[in-house]
Design an enzyme around this catalytic site. Structure first.
Site, PDB file in Angstrom:
ATOM      1  N   GLY A   8     -27.497 122.715 116.782  1.00 49.52           N
ATOM      2  CA  GLY A   8     -27.496 124.170 116.923  1.00 49.52           C
ATOM      3  C   GLY A   8     -28.500 124.591 117.986  1.00 49.52           C
ATOM      4  O   GLY A   8     -29.170 125.615 117.856  1.00 49.52           O
ATOM      5  N   SER A  10     -28.055 125.726 120.869  1.00 52.02           N
ATOM      6  CA  SER A  10     -27.526 126.638 121.887  1.00 52.02           C
ATOM      7  C   SER A  10     -27.996 128.081 121.735  1.00 52.02           C
ATOM      8  O   SER A  10     -28.048 128.819 122.714  1.00 52.02           O
ATOM      9  CB  SER A  10     -25.997 126.612 121.830  1.00 52.02           C
ATOM     10  OG  SER A  10     -25.554 126.912 120.518  1.00 52.02           O
ATOM     11  N   ASP A  59     -19.468 119.150 114.952  1.00 51.21           N
ATOM     12  CA  ASP A  59     -19.801 119.834 113.703  1.00 51.21           C
ATOM     13  C   ASP A  59     -20.728 118.907 112.920  1.00 51.21           C
ATOM     14  O   ASP A  59     -20.321 117.795 112.566  1.00 51.21           O
ATOM     15  CB  ASP A  59     -18.491 120.097 112.938  1.00 51.21           C
ATOM     16  CG  ASP A  59     -18.717 120.661 111.553  1.00 51.21           C
ATOM     17  OD1 ASP A  59     -19.872 120.815 111.125  1.00 51.21           O
ATOM     18  OD2 ASP A  59     -17.702 120.945 110.874  1.00 51.21           O
ATOM     19  N   TYR A 151     -27.569 128.983 100.167  1.00 57.81           N
ATOM     20  CA  TYR A 151     -28.530 128.848 101.271  1.00 57.81           C
ATOM     21  C   TYR A 151     -29.874 128.327 100.741  1.00 57.81           C
ATOM     22  O   TYR A 151     -30.459 127.396 101.290  1.00 57.81           O
ATOM     23  CB  TYR A 151     -28.683 130.207 101.953  1.00 57.81           C
ATOM     24  CG  TYR A 151     -29.509 130.195 103.217  1.00 57.81           C
ATOM     25  CD1 TYR A 151     -28.964 129.777 104.426  1.00 57.81           C
ATOM     26  CD2 TYR A 151     -30.833 130.632 103.205  1.00 57.81           C
ATOM     27  CE1 TYR A 151     -29.730 129.781 105.597  1.00 57.81           C
ATOM     28  CE2 TYR A 151     -31.599 130.636 104.356  1.00 57.81           C
ATOM     29  CZ  TYR A 151     -31.046 130.218 105.550  1.00 57.81           C
ATOM     30  OH  TYR A 151     -31.805 130.214 106.699  1.00 57.81           O
TER      31      TYR A 151
HETATM   32  P1  NDP Z   1     -28.098 131.303 114.811  1.00 62.83           P
HETATM   33  O1  NDP Z   1     -26.983 131.822 113.963  1.00 62.83           O
HETATM   34  O2  NDP Z   1     -28.723 132.211 115.822  1.00 62.83           O
HETATM   35  O3  NDP Z   1     -27.606 129.956 115.580  1.00 62.83           O
HETATM   36  C1  NDP Z   1     -27.024 128.944 114.822  1.00 62.83           C
HETATM   37  C2  NDP Z   1     -26.843 127.719 115.676  1.00 62.83           C
HETATM   38  O4  NDP Z   1     -26.301 126.660 114.855  1.00 62.83           O
HETATM   39  C3  NDP Z   1     -25.848 127.904 116.814  1.00 62.83           C
HETATM   40  O5  NDP Z   1     -26.266 127.109 117.908  1.00 62.83           O
HETATM   41  C4  NDP Z   1     -24.550 127.338 116.225  1.00 62.83           C
HETATM   42  O6  NDP Z   1     -23.627 126.864 117.225  1.00 62.83           O
HETATM   43  C5  NDP Z   1     -25.085 126.194 115.420  1.00 62.83           C
HETATM   44  N1  NDP Z   1     -24.207 125.747 114.331  1.00 62.83           N
HETATM   45  C6  NDP Z   1     -23.754 126.460 113.276  1.00 62.83           C
HETATM   46  N2  NDP Z   1     -22.972 125.691 112.497  1.00 62.83           N
HETATM   47  C7  NDP Z   1     -22.936 124.449 113.074  1.00 62.83           C
HETATM   48  C8  NDP Z   1     -22.298 123.227 112.760  1.00 62.83           C
HETATM   49  N3  NDP Z   1     -21.535 123.091 111.668  1.00 62.83           N
HETATM   50  N4  NDP Z   1     -22.475 122.167 113.589  1.00 62.83           N
HETATM   51  C9  NDP Z   1     -23.243 122.279 114.710  1.00 62.83           C
HETATM   52  N5  NDP Z   1     -23.884 123.419 115.052  1.00 62.83           N
HETATM   53  C10 NDP Z   1     -23.719 124.488 114.254  1.00 62.83           C
HETATM   54  O7  NDP Z   1     -29.180 130.750 113.783  1.00 62.83           O
HETATM   55  P2  NDP Z   1     -30.785 130.880 113.773  1.00 62.83           P
HETATM   56  O8  NDP Z   1     -31.315 130.489 115.094  1.00 62.83           O
HETATM   57  O9  NDP Z   1     -31.163 132.166 113.181  1.00 62.83           O
HETATM   58  O10 NDP Z   1     -31.158 129.751 112.695  1.00 62.83           O
HETATM   59  C11 NDP Z   1     -31.392 128.416 113.052  1.00 62.83           C
HETATM   60  C12 NDP Z   1     -31.897 127.667 111.828  1.00 62.83           C
HETATM   61  O11 NDP Z   1     -33.075 128.306 111.331  1.00 62.83           O
HETATM   62  C13 NDP Z   1     -30.907 127.658 110.670  1.00 62.83           C
HETATM   63  O12 NDP Z   1     -30.988 126.408 110.007  1.00 62.83           O
HETATM   64  C14 NDP Z   1     -31.418 128.761 109.769  1.00 62.83           C
HETATM   65  O13 NDP Z   1     -31.034 128.557 108.439  1.00 62.83           O
HETATM   66  C15 NDP Z   1     -32.909 128.628 109.965  1.00 62.83           C
HETATM   67  N6  NDP Z   1     -33.664 129.819 109.642  1.00 62.83           N
HETATM   68  C16 NDP Z   1     -33.424 131.013 110.295  1.00 62.83           C
HETATM   69  C17 NDP Z   1     -34.149 132.139 109.969  1.00 62.83           C
HETATM   70  C18 NDP Z   1     -33.943 133.449 110.639  1.00 62.83           C
HETATM   71  O14 NDP Z   1     -34.551 134.443 110.191  1.00 62.83           O
HETATM   72  N7  NDP Z   1     -33.133 133.546 111.689  1.00 62.83           N
HETATM   73  C19 NDP Z   1     -35.175 132.081 108.922  1.00 62.83           C
HETATM   74  C20 NDP Z   1     -35.354 130.790 108.312  1.00 62.83           C
HETATM   75  C21 NDP Z   1     -34.616 129.719 108.681  1.00 62.83           C
HETATM   76  P3  NDP Z   1     -22.371 127.809 117.715  1.00 62.83           P
HETATM   77  O15 NDP Z   1     -22.990 128.947 118.440  1.00 62.83           O
HETATM   78  O16 NDP Z   1     -21.566 126.892 118.581  1.00 62.83           O
HETATM   79  O17 NDP Z   1     -21.677 128.232 116.459  1.00 62.83           O
END
Ligand code: NDP
Length: 243
Positions: A8, A10, A59, A151
């Site tokens: 993830g 990106s 994925d 989650y």
């Molecule tokens: P975003 O929704 O901004 O980005 C998610 C990223 O994960 C994207 O790059 C997406 O790729 C990728 N992704 C999603 N599903 C898959 C998959 N099955 N396989 C590969 N890549 C995948 O998320 P955040 O930056 O907000 O969060 C990142 C991490 O931090 C997560 O684990 C989240 O739970 C954790 N987190 C976030 C918080 C927040 O407040 N934002 C707080 C605490 C933890 P694509 O764009 O191609 O779908």
């Protein structure tokens, strides 16, 4: 040059981690699930900054795809130094009405995804007797969160996986840690209704969300030589939200 895989990588936190690790001298492998434009944009940011990187679309929930891709990457680069298990999704809903398919989807991505990637890098890291694994958890693993049963369960599971893997791999020069962010300004939190965002902000002693770069700074530290003796830990980066 050290090689780092960021799942993830990106968007959001992953994008900031990718840019931070590239600035710290790593060749970055930017994994994403489907949004190629965002992944390409992040890669362009790395390259235009003088860094090195590539894209890897898979994925994380698909063990076969993860194993095959990481095997190819290890062969191409000769080593995998850093894995950041950051890919995650959030599906919210009250427990009594929570659908099993949503439960499975969240667990598959947020917990099994990390297991698949960690398992796949273990062999090259053990062989080279060096590795840094950083799992992106969440403050809600410890605090709980009404309306987020899957989650929270996945993120709590990730902490258990972190401790277990840390014990197993410490003797091989591999550290495994977890970073537990509070609320971070990304697409994930921007999707929340405005009043929920405000309610969250009201709870944060620091009075604001974290920037993705503030989470990335902790990842870059744990991946650095300075992090060599830290393993099995969960580091909260949460503005005082949960102590
Ligand atoms: P975003 O929704 O901004 O980005 C998610 C990223 O994960 C994207 O790059 C997406 O790729 C990728 N992704 C999603 N599903 C898959 C998959 N099955 N396989 C590969 N890549 C995948 O998320 P955040 O930056 O907000 O969060 C990142 C991490 O931090 C997560 O684990 C989240 O739970 C954790 N987190 C976030 C918080 C927040 O407040 N934002 C707080 C605490 C933890 P694509 O764009 O191609 O779908």
């Amino acid at each position: 040059m050290k090689t780092a895989i960021i799942t993830g990588g990106s968007r959001g936190i992953g994008r900031a981690v990718t840019i931070g690790l590239a600035e710290a001298g790593h060749h970055v492998v930017i994994n994403y699930a489907g949004n190629e434009a965002a992944a390409q944009d992040t890669l362009n940011a790395v390259l235009s900054n003088g860094g090195h990187g590539e894209l890897a679309c898979f994925d994380v929930g698909d063990e076969e795809a993860v194993t095959a891709t990481i095997k190819l990457l290890a062969k191409a680069h000769g080593r995998i130094d850093v894995l950041v298990n950051n890919a995650g999704i959030s599906v919210d809903g009250l427990l009594a009405r929570f659908k099993a398919e949503d439960w499975n989807r969240v667990l598959q991505t947020n917990l099994s995804g990390a297991f698949h990637c960690l398992k796949a890098v273990t062999r090259p890291m053990m062989k080279q007797r060096y590795g840094r694994v950083i799992n992106i958890g969440s403050v809600v693993a410890a605090s709980g969160s009404a309306g987020q049963p899957a989650y929270c369960a996945a993120k709590a599971g990730l902490e258990g996986l972190t401790r277990s893997a840390a014990l197993e791999l410490a003797g091989r020069g591999i550290t495994v840690n977890c970073i537990a962010p509070g609320f971070v300004d990304t697409d994930m939190t921007q999707a929340l209704p405005e009043e929920r965002r405000q309610a969250i902000l009201d709870q944060v002693p620091a009075g604001r969300m974290a920037t993705p770069e503030e989470i990335a700074a902790a990842v870059v530290f744990l991946a650095s030589d300075g992090g060599a003796y830290i393993t099995g830990q969960t580091l909260g980066v949460n503005g005082g939200l949960y102590l």
